[in-house]
Design a protein around this motif. Structure first.
Motif, PDB file in Angstrom:
ATOM      1  N   VAL A 152      -8.441  10.477  34.114  1.00 32.26           N
ATOM      2  CA  VAL A 152      -9.617  10.008  33.398  1.00 32.26           C
ATOM      3  C   VAL A 152      -9.195   9.635  31.980  1.00 32.26           C
ATOM      4  N   GLN A 153      -9.823   8.619  31.412  1.00 39.26           N
ATOM      5  CA  GLN A 153      -9.555   8.219  30.031  1.00 39.26           C
ATOM      6  C   GLN A 153     -10.172   9.234  29.084  1.00 39.26           C
ATOM      7  N   ARG A 154      -9.348   9.884  28.287  1.00 39.09           N
ATOM      8  CA  ARG A 154      -9.845  10.834  27.300  1.00 39.09           C
ATOM      9  C   ARG A 154      -9.956  10.160  25.936  1.00 39.09           C
ATOM     10  N   TYR A 155     -10.905  10.637  25.139  1.00 34.52           N
ATOM     11  CA  TYR A 155     -11.111  10.128  23.785  1.00 34.52           C
ATOM     12  C   TYR A 155     -10.912  11.260  22.789  1.00 34.52           C
ATOM     13  N   ARG A 156     -10.527  10.870  21.573  1.00 30.54           N
ATOM     14  CA  ARG A 156     -10.411  11.836  20.482  1.00 30.54           C
ATOM     15  C   ARG A 156     -11.308  11.386  19.337  1.00 30.54           C
ATOM     16  N   LEU A 157     -11.995  12.340  18.754  1.00 29.33           N
ATOM     17  CA  LEU A 157     -12.837  12.112  17.578  1.00 29.33           C
ATOM     18  C   LEU A 157     -12.086  12.728  16.405  1.00 29.33           C
ATOM     19  N   VAL A 158     -11.687  11.898  15.438  1.00 28.82           N
ATOM     20  CA  VAL A 158     -10.799  12.403  14.396  1.00 28.82           C
ATOM     21  C   VAL A 158     -11.228  11.920  13.016  1.00 28.82           C
ATOM     22  N   ALA A 159     -10.738  12.633  12.018  1.00 24.73           N
ATOM     23  CA  ALA A 159     -10.922  12.254  10.613  1.00 24.73           C
ATOM     24  C   ALA A 159      -9.773  12.871   9.829  1.00 24.73           C
ATOM     25  N   SER A 160      -9.609  12.447   8.600  1.00 24.46           N
ATOM     26  CA  SER A 160      -8.572  13.049   7.757  1.00 24.46           C
ATOM     27  C   SER A 160      -9.077  14.378   7.210  1.00 24.46           C
ATOM     28  N   PRO A 161      -8.173  15.326   6.950  1.00 21.07           N
ATOM     29  CA  PRO A 161      -8.595  16.592   6.332  1.00 21.07           C
ATOM     30  C   PRO A 161      -9.309  16.375   4.997  1.00 21.07           C
ATOM     31  N   GLU A 162      -8.897  15.341   4.250  1.00 18.78           N
ATOM     32  CA  GLU A 162      -9.525  15.058   2.958  1.00 18.78           C
ATOM     33  C   GLU A 162     -10.989  14.660   3.137  1.00 18.78           C
ATOM     34  N   TYR A 163     -11.255  13.820   4.151  1.00 19.50           N
ATOM     35  CA  TYR A 163     -12.638  13.422   4.396  1.00 19.50           C
ATOM     36  C   TYR A 163     -13.480  14.642   4.777  1.00 19.50           C
ATOM     37  N   LEU A 164     -12.965  15.480   5.653  1.00 11.58           N
ATOM     38  CA  LEU A 164     -13.716  16.648   6.117  1.00 11.58           C
ATOM     39  C   LEU A 164     -13.945  17.647   4.981  1.00 11.58           C
ATOM     40  N   ALA A 165     -12.958  17.792   4.092  1.00  5.49           N
ATOM     41  CA  ALA A 165     -13.117  18.700   2.959  1.00  5.49           C
ATOM     42  C   ALA A 165     -14.214  18.211   2.011  1.00  5.49           C
ATOM     43  N   LEU A 166     -14.330  16.890   1.890  1.00  2.00           N
ATOM     44  CA  LEU A 166     -15.306  16.312   0.967  1.00  2.00           C
ATOM     45  C   LEU A 166     -16.710  16.256   1.556  1.00  2.00           C
ATOM     46  N   HIS A 167     -16.808  15.963   2.873  1.00  2.00           N
ATOM     47  CA  HIS A 167     -18.111  15.718   3.489  1.00  2.00           C
ATOM     48  C   HIS A 167     -18.529  16.794   4.498  1.00  2.00           C
ATOM     49  N   GLY A 168     -17.659  17.707   4.799  1.00  2.00           N
ATOM     50  CA  GLY A 168     -17.980  18.748   5.765  1.00  2.00           C
ATOM     51  C   GLY A 168     -17.586  18.346   7.175  1.00  2.00           C
ATOM     52  N   THR A 169     -17.354  19.346   8.025  1.00  2.00           N
ATOM     53  CA  THR A 169     -16.970  19.103   9.418  1.00  2.00           C
ATOM     54  C   THR A 169     -18.196  19.216  10.310  1.00  2.00           C
ATOM     55  N   PRO A 170     -18.555  18.159  11.037  1.00  2.75           N
ATOM     56  CA  PRO A 170     -19.737  18.242  11.917  1.00  2.75           C
ATOM     57  C   PRO A 170     -19.529  19.293  13.006  1.00  2.75           C
ATOM     58  N   GLN A 171     -20.581  20.045  13.276  1.00  2.00           N
ATOM     59  CA  GLN A 171     -20.523  21.099  14.290  1.00  2.00           C
ATOM     60  C   GLN A 171     -21.189  20.684  15.602  1.00  2.00           C
ATOM     61  N   THR A 172     -22.024  19.644  15.543  1.00  2.00           N
ATOM     62  CA  THR A 172     -22.691  19.120  16.734  1.00  2.00           C
ATOM     63  C   THR A 172     -22.649  17.594  16.672  1.00  2.00           C
ATOM     64  N   PRO A 173     -22.773  16.918  17.807  1.00  2.00           N
ATOM     65  CA  PRO A 173     -22.806  15.446  17.783  1.00  2.00           C
ATOM     66  C   PRO A 173     -23.919  14.888  16.913  1.00  2.00           C
ATOM     67  N   ASP A 174     -25.089  15.534  16.883  1.00  2.00           N
ATOM     68  CA  ASP A 174     -26.208  15.026  16.082  1.00  2.00           C
ATOM     69  C   ASP A 174     -25.845  14.938  14.596  1.00  2.00           C
ATOM     70  N   GLU A 175     -24.980  15.815  14.119  1.00  2.00           N
ATOM     71  CA  GLU A 175     -24.605  15.809  12.711  1.00  2.00           C
ATOM     72  C   GLU A 175     -23.795  14.570  12.327  1.00  2.00           C
ATOM     73  N   LEU A 176     -23.268  13.859  13.335  1.00  2.00           N
ATOM     74  CA  LEU A 176     -22.502  12.643  13.046  1.00  2.00           C
ATOM     75  C   LEU A 176     -23.364  11.556  12.429  1.00  2.00           C
ATOM     76  N   ARG A 177     -24.674  11.631  12.632  1.00  2.00           N
ATOM     77  CA  ARG A 177     -25.568  10.626  12.068  1.00  2.00           C
ATOM     78  C   ARG A 177     -25.523  10.633  10.536  1.00  2.00           C
ATOM     79  N   LYS A 178     -25.093  11.758   9.951  1.00  2.00           N
ATOM     80  CA  LYS A 178     -25.032  11.874   8.488  1.00  2.00           C
ATOM     81  C   LYS A 178     -23.649  11.505   7.940  1.00  2.00           C
ATOM     82  N   HIS A 179     -22.739  11.136   8.832  1.00  2.00           N
ATOM     83  CA  HIS A 179     -21.365  10.880   8.411  1.00  2.00           C
ATOM     84  C   HIS A 179     -21.027   9.396   8.451  1.00  2.00           C
TER      85      HIS A 179
END
Length: 323
Positions: free
Chosen positions: A159-186
């Motif tokens: 099966v084709q797998r996907y990865r959802l990624v960001a840089s550590p710098e982005y996550l440190a500045l904006h926070g790490t989403p804990q649920t898919p719904d939180e992606l709407r704020k990113h």
């Protein structure tokens, strides 16, 4: 009718060049031109449009190409059947693959393949369009898509797998989403192809259906590598096939995976990685050997998916070394 002229015709049709054909067969370009002119005279048809910039098939040439290619393949297959089974693998094998997957992985595997079989020639065509291998003359088609009854024979790798990624710098500045719904704020970096902007889908387990999450962000592109670079620069979060990412980026801390407890996808249905061939192509030993090599080298699951996302993944050269 001269068989060599037909082989020259096929090569010129493929390369669009008399000079490239002459180099391939190690003959003067004038010889290729003379054979093609003789063939056109014998047929009473113009097969190529010639200009200072390019050589391309006429409409009559395109029809003739399909018929000649099939005939030459049959002749080569018959000759191959008479050869000793332990003879070296040689001749031309045509492979079609998606553009990014082909650049990032298949091209490197072909280097290994030709090191093993020095007399083997490969014609690698990269396109994201879904081609008909029979019509296009491909011996092997590497596909990423739904499972369909296409009449082709081969191997479903994974099966084709996907990865959802960001840089550590982005996550440190904006926070790490804990649920898919939180992606709407990113800030989400979106692939935009012929079918429009990418949508993101999530599910908590494979037993459930994918549900879409509407996201947006500062960058869209029809080039996935542009989006990976933007993610590494801290511009946002990106969702792409797992084979798009250089695993050294995770090892060196340039990228971090997000929402690893969720299944992620850019499609509401599963997509599969497949290596397929028309049935008549698999009669050829060289096609079977090349197909088996690719299946073994990529693996099932593919080498890029064998490590858990919480761990450091093994680098490409280690996983695809000859065994």
């Amino acid at each position: 009718m001269n068989l060599q002229a037909l082989r020259y015709f096929l090569m010129v049709s493929t390369t669009g060049s008399f000079l490239a054909t002459a180099r391939h067969f190690e003959v003067p370009a004038s010889s290729v031109s003379r054979f093609i002119a003789s063939l056109e005279k014998e047929l009473g048809q113009q097969l190529f449009y010639r200009s200072t910039r390019a050589v391309r098939l006429t409409e009559q040439g395109q029809r003739y190409y399909s018929q000649v290619r099939e005939a030459i393949d049959l002749l080569d297959g018959a000759a191959e059947q008479l050869a000793h089974r332990d003879a070296s693998i040689r001749g031309l094998v045509r492979i079609n693959a998606p553009e990014a997957l082909g650049r990032l992985h298949i091209a490197q595997l072909i280097n290994q393949l030709q090191a093993r079989y020095p007399e083997l020639s490969i014609e690698l065509t990269l396109t994201d369009a879904l081609i008909d291998p029979v019509q296009e003359g491909a011996d092997i088609a590497i596909r990423v898509g739904p499972l369909v009854d296409s009449g082709l024979i081969g191997k479903v790798l994974s099966v084709q797998r996907y990865r959802l990624v960001a840089s550590p710098e982005y996550l440190a500045l904006h926070g790490t989403p804990q649920t898919p719904d939180e992606l709407r704020k990113h800030a989400c970096l979106l692939y935009k192809g012929q079918q429009g902007a990418q949508r993101w889908y999530f599910r908590p387990s494979s037993k459930e259906s994918f549900e879409p999450v509407d996201v947006s962000g500062p960058l869209r592109s029809n080039n996935a590598e542009v989006l990976v670079a933007a993610a590494m620069a801290g511009r946002g979060i990106v969702l792409l096939p797992s084979w798009m990412f250089n695993q050294e980026s995770f090892k060196e801390g340039k990228l971090s995976s997000v929402l690893t407890d969720w299944d992620r996808s850019a499609s509401p249905d599963d997509r599969w990685i497949q290596i397929l061939s028309p049935e008549n192509r698999l009669r050829s030993q060289k096609v079977r050997e090349v197909s088996a090599f690719l299946v073994d080298a990529i693996g099932s699951p593919p080498y890029w998916d064998r490590c858990d996302e919480h761990d450091v993944m093994t680098v490409f050269a280690t996983e695809t070394g000859e065994r």
